[in-house]
Scaffold this active site. Sequence first.
Site, short mmCIF file in Angstrom:
data_model
loop_
_atom_site.label_atom_id
_atom_site.label_comp_id
_atom_site.label_asym_id
_atom_site.label_seq_id
_atom_site.Cartn_x
_atom_site.Cartn_y
_atom_site.Cartn_z
CD1 TRP A 24 3.65 -11.72 -5.11
CD2 TRP A 24 1.75 -11.02 -6.06
NE1 TRP A 24 3.18 -12.74 -5.92
CE2 TRP A 24 2.02 -12.34 -6.51
CE3 TRP A 24 0.61 -10.37 -6.52
CZ2 TRP A 24 1.19 -13.00 -7.40
CZ3 TRP A 24 -0.23 -11.04 -7.41
CH2 TRP A 24 0.07 -12.34 -7.84
CG HIS A 25 0.84 -7.28 -9.06
ND1 HIS A 25 -0.10 -7.02 -8.09
CD2 HIS A 25 0.26 -8.18 -9.89
CE1 HIS A 25 -1.20 -7.71 -8.34
NE2 HIS A 25 -1.01 -8.43 -9.42
#
Length: 406
Positions: free
Chosen positions: A336-337
């Site tokens: 997600w990052h």
Amino acid sequence: MINLQPYQNPQYFILLLVALLPLMFGLYHGHRWRIYESFVSLLFLFFIFDAEKTNQGIALIAYTVIQTLIVKCYFSYRTNKKYNNSFWIFTLAIVLSILQLVIVKFTPLFAHGHDSIVGFLGISYLTFKTVGMIMEIRDGAIKEFNLWKFLHFLLFFPTISSGPIDRYRRFIKDYDHVPSQDKYVELIGKGLHNIFMGFLYKFLLGYLFGTLWLPQIQQLALAQRHTVPFGISIYLIGYMYCYSMYLFFDFAGYSLFAVGVSYLMGIETPVNFNKPFAAHNLKEFWNRWHMTLSFWFRDYIYMRFVFWAMKHKLLKSRIAMANIGYLLLFLTMGIWHGETWYYIVYGLFHALVLILTDAWLRFKKKHRQHIPSNWFTKYFAIFMTFNTVCFSFLIFSGILDKLWFN
């Protein structure tokens, strides 16, 4: 043109205070002027997505329409007794809800570093809100869908850029309720305290660590990458601590602003940080750091995977299922990052340390009579946790990529 991006400069706060004064006056006298509140929200969303960010504003509008249709349709399906509430319909709703975020996250990987045209500031936090709603609708926790309330929850402007991530039922409980005069005075006090603490964190301490010191230390660390083994110099260690402090004070500052402004609007948005560097182990750290995000991942990914795995008896060992849950959870968080290797390694590192932490806590519980517990062990645990977290932030920063591969 004045930069009116969220919480960036004094002009933003002055305009925000002027806009909120009528709303605060109404709340103090027992009235929530919802039409005016919506006007203020739309006004500040316009400031965020004006000028060169117009394309992001268009993407936000399209996103809002799509998410509203997804949540509304799934709510109608889930509450209609004629249907059997298929797991596959639920899965489809989740996939459609996260699709735009997935496109945004993976576009740079396939488009040579270019950003997605369907992305906008805050898309992750808005997606977390809608996915959480879909899951709670499936659970039967959300009993009604009100378009006006949904839009206000989704587009609540104080938290759109950096969180915290609120839950629909908690938010609507505050939105439907006007606090008593004494309670609201207390909220004003807490809100102003958070805002002034945000100034201290972001504009003073964050500036010292992130603007004055961090670039210089990074330059020195990179200058020595060919003169010391693996580039591990005293400057790299200094960079690790400086970056960790910058990351905390900058992000916590943003969160304090968002929570403080929410309080002034009569919404008790949950806090995001609770002395994370005082944690005794990594498990406790994630109960203190970016709490709304970590709790969201815990509740909607980790716990649901573990319950599903137990229900289908994938493994006999609950410990093994929990460990796989950690790997799934933090691999997802790392991706997600970003899709770069150091974000993924950052996530897997946390999963590994959490697995070891659980093993240690089980061992400690079993042999507690043989393991000392005093002020030294307490502060040593804090010291070790702090350094473990700082090392993970060093991975997260991406400087190792510059040291080793550039």
